[in-house]
Design an enzyme around this catalytic site. Structure first.
Site, PDB file in Angstrom:
ATOM      1  N   ARG A   1       6.135  12.174  -2.128  1.00 11.41           N
ATOM      2  CA  ARG A   1       5.601  13.478  -1.800  1.00 11.41           C
ATOM      3  C   ARG A   1       4.785  13.434  -0.504  1.00 11.41           C
ATOM      4  NH1 ARG A   1       3.824  18.008  -5.491  1.00 11.41           N
ATOM      5  NH2 ARG A   1       2.672  19.316  -4.034  1.00 11.41           N
TER       6      ARG A   1
ATOM      7  N   GLY B   1      10.663   8.017   0.259  1.00 11.66           N
ATOM      8  CA  GLY B   1      10.605   9.489   0.260  1.00 11.66           C
ATOM      9  C   GLY B   1       9.677  10.062  -0.786  1.00 11.66           C
TER      10      GLY B   1
ATOM     11  N   SER C   1      -3.814   3.697  -3.681  1.00 14.90           N
ATOM     12  CA  SER C   1      -2.482   4.114  -3.234  1.00 14.90           C
ATOM     13  C   SER C   1      -2.521   5.576  -2.839  1.00 14.90           C
ATOM     14  CB  SER C   1      -1.455   3.872  -4.344  1.00 14.90           C
ATOM     15  OG  SER C   1      -0.169   4.201  -3.879  1.00 14.90           O
TER      16      SER C   1
ATOM     17  N   TYR D   1       3.891   9.571  13.404  1.00 18.44           N
ATOM     18  CA  TYR D   1       2.890   9.240  12.382  1.00 18.44           C
ATOM     19  C   TYR D   1       1.524   9.526  13.000  1.00 18.44           C
ATOM     20  CZ  TYR D   1       1.093   6.621   8.325  1.00 18.44           C
ATOM     21  OH  TYR D   1       0.478   6.239   7.150  1.00 18.44           O
TER      22      TYR D   1
ATOM     23  N   GLY E   1      -4.466   7.414  -6.885  1.00 18.56           N
ATOM     24  CA  GLY E   1      -3.425   7.992  -6.031  1.00 18.56           C
ATOM     25  C   GLY E   1      -2.087   8.163  -6.724  1.00 18.56           C
TER      26      GLY E   1
ATOM     27  N   TYR F   1       4.433   5.199  -4.574  1.00 23.65           N
ATOM     28  CA  TYR F   1       4.168   3.784  -4.775  1.00 23.65           C
ATOM     29  C   TYR F   1       3.179   3.539  -5.920  1.00 23.65           C
ATOM     30  CZ  TYR F   1       6.801   2.461  -0.617  1.00 23.65           C
ATOM     31  OH  TYR F   1       7.815   2.235   0.275  1.00 23.65           O
TER      32      TYR F   1
ATOM     33  N   LYS G   1      -4.767   3.473   9.146  1.00 25.42           N
ATOM     34  CA  LYS G   1      -4.133   2.261   8.628  1.00 25.42           C
ATOM     35  C   LYS G   1      -4.656   1.015   9.355  1.00 25.42           C
ATOM     36  CE  LYS G   1      -1.528   4.127   5.456  1.00 25.42           C
ATOM     37  NZ  LYS G   1      -2.061   4.146   4.064  1.00 25.42           N
TER      38      LYS G   1
ATOM     39  N   TYR H   1       0.757   0.813   6.503  1.00 27.98           N
ATOM     40  CA  TYR H   1       2.017   1.113   7.181  1.00 27.98           C
ATOM     41  C   TYR H   1       1.976   0.539   8.587  1.00 27.98           C
ATOM     42  CZ  TYR H   1       6.020   3.824   8.859  1.00 27.98           C
ATOM     43  OH  TYR H   1       7.232   4.197   9.388  1.00 27.98           O
TER      44      TYR H   1
END
Ligand code: NAD
Length: 269
Positions: A206, A204, A120, A165, A9, A16, A173, A155
């Site tokens: 992508r 912030g 990730s 979300y 990822g 992250y 999640k 999250y």
């Protein structure tokens, strides 16, 4: 030898995954990366052209070395699972061996084994739609790309209501956190492998920009969290490095919050 890590990822230097790779590299790990197939070309080009050199710099001044970048699409386990239109898509046709099983086999052939696996990545095609309006396909796609792992990123929308979300990402999640516990038991008993997830505050990246309300969430955190500072990706990277290191040898099945403490608040202030 040092530990070998595979981080799935990473497609730029903002998210992250990149920060986790850097923290692991700074601690002496060898870095392998899995990059989403459609993003591979631009990532490798930018890497080759030195666009990431500044952000590749480690605390000791050296540049993070990436031993190998593998094309990956985490939604498909085997070539038989890949639909014709994806196979034919020209952003996919140039690469090969990018299903999960094939990547695992390639890594095994190239290196024998890995010590650390980082998940990730996330993709919710309908993330900007409320759950109530999410299609079955959008929901299943979110679950498929966004759950399962060894250390992963989650999250708080899994356990508290975060309007905006959408698209089944909150469900994905929740599945990820539940899987973290069950896999911690199964992989712990069977292989002595630890499985944890980091519940990260807003960044912030992508992916987050695709959701549409990330700046508002960053401002909200700044206004309401116990620690009133912007969260840096490095703080998540450092926690990941700790969690996969021997310093965390008794931690498994855990959701670790790295969010300036926002999760602990009951109301906004
Ligand atoms: P990012 O854009 O840096 O990372 C997401 C990556 O997933 C991208 O590189 C993308 O190419 C990749 N990807 C998407 N679908 C894929 C697939 N099918 N196969 C392989 N790769 C695929 O963004 P990020 O925000 O750093 O996301 C990393 C993780 O952190 C995600 O799990 C995200 O949900 C989680 N997270 C992010 C935030 C935030 O505010 N940014 C907060 C909490 C958790």
């Amino acid at each position: 030898r040092g530990k070998r890590a595979f981080i799935a990822g990473i497609a730029d230097d903002n998210g992250y995954g990149w920060a986790i790779a850097k923290s692991l590299a700074a601690a002496g790990a060898e870095i392998l990366i899995g990059t989403w197939v459609p993003a591979l070309n631009i990532f490798e080009t930018n890497l080759r052209r030195g666009k990431f050199d500044e952000s590749r710099t480690l605390p000791d001044g050296s540049l993070m070395e990436i031993t190998k970048v593998y094309p990956l699409d985490a939604v498909y386990d085997n070539p038989e699972d890949v639909p014709e239109d994806v196979k034919m898509n020209k952003r996919y046709a140039g690469s090969s061996n990018w299903t999960v099983r094939e990547v695992a086999e390639s890594v095994k052939q190239d290196f024998g084994s890995i010590d650390i696996l980082v998940h990730s990545l996330a993709n919710g095609p309908e993330v900007s739609k409320p759950l109530l309006e999410t299609s079955r396909n959008g929901y299943l796609a979110a679950i498929s790309a966004s759950s399962g792992a060894s250390i992963s990123l989650t999250y708080i929308a899994s356990e508290r209501i975060i309007p905006g979300y959408g698209g089944g990402m909150s469900s994905a999640k929740a599945a990820l956190e539940s899987d973290t516990q069950v896999l911690a038991f199964e992989a712990g008993r069977k292989h002595k492998i630890r499985v944890n997830t980091i519940s990260a505050g807003p960044l912030g990246s992508r992916a987050a920009k695709a959701i549409g309300f990330i700046d508002m969430m960053i401002d909200y955190s700044l206004a309401n969290a116990p620690l009133q500072k912007e969260l840096s990706a490095d703080e998540v990277g450092n926690t990941a490095a700790f969690l996969v290191s021997p310093l965390a040898s008794a931690i498994t099945g855990a959701v670790v919050y790295v969010d300036n403490g926002l999760n602990a608040m009951g109301v906004g202030v």
